[in-house]
Design a protein around this motif. Structure first.
Motif, PDB file in Angstrom:
ATOM      1  N   PHE A  35       0.843  -1.186   0.000  1.00  0.00           N
ATOM      2  CA  PHE A  35       0.000   0.000   0.000  1.00  0.00           C
ATOM      3  C   PHE A  35       0.880   1.238   0.000  1.00  0.00           C
ATOM      4  CE2 PHE A  35      -2.268  -3.450   1.923  1.00  0.00           C
ATOM      5  CZ  PHE A  35      -3.545  -3.357   1.406  1.00  0.00           C
ATOM      6  N   ASN A  36       0.445   2.293  -0.715  1.00  0.00           N
ATOM      7  CA  ASN A  36       1.209   3.535  -0.698  1.00  0.00           C
ATOM      8  C   ASN A  36       0.875   4.347   0.549  1.00  0.00           C
ATOM      9  OD1 ASN A  36      -1.230   4.828  -1.228  1.00  0.00           O
ATOM     10  ND2 ASN A  36      -0.770   5.155  -3.398  1.00  0.00           N
ATOM     11  N   TYR A  44      -0.068  -5.993  -6.351  1.00  0.00           N
ATOM     12  CA  TYR A  44      -0.845  -7.211  -6.115  1.00  0.00           C
ATOM     13  C   TYR A  44       0.041  -8.425  -6.361  1.00  0.00           C
ATOM     14  CZ  TYR A  44      -5.088  -4.387  -6.400  1.00  0.00           C
ATOM     15  OH  TYR A  44      -6.067  -3.452  -6.189  1.00  0.00           O
ATOM     16  N   ALA A  45      -0.361  -9.554  -5.785  1.00  0.00           N
ATOM     17  CA  ALA A  45       0.326 -10.821  -6.040  1.00  0.00           C
ATOM     18  C   ALA A  45      -0.705 -11.921  -6.224  1.00  0.00           C
ATOM     19  CB  ALA A  45       1.257 -11.167  -4.891  1.00  0.00           C
TER      20      ALA A  45
END
Length: 63
Positions: A35-36, A44-45
């Protein structure tokens, strides 16, 4: 005695696989992993990678 000491971290390292397999059908194909600063997902993964491959790599590194 060393065998008992190394068994507990091995179980803890493999728990995400078991938990992930239980929730497999409820999880989306891609899961957020980063997350920024604003709290927005920017990476994502794949769930296969996160639930199966990473715990196995961690287990192998533990040995």
């Amino acid at each position: 005695m060393k065998n008992k000491k190394s068994f507990l971290p091995l179980i803890i390292t493999l728990l995400p696989i078991f938990y992930g397999l239980i929730l497999w059908t409820k999880l989306p194909f891609e899961l957020p992993i980063h997350f920024n600063i604003n709290g927005e997902v920017d990476r994502y993964a794949n769930k296969v990678w996160l639930i199966i491959i990473w715990p196995i790599i961690a287990t192998l590194l533990h040995r």
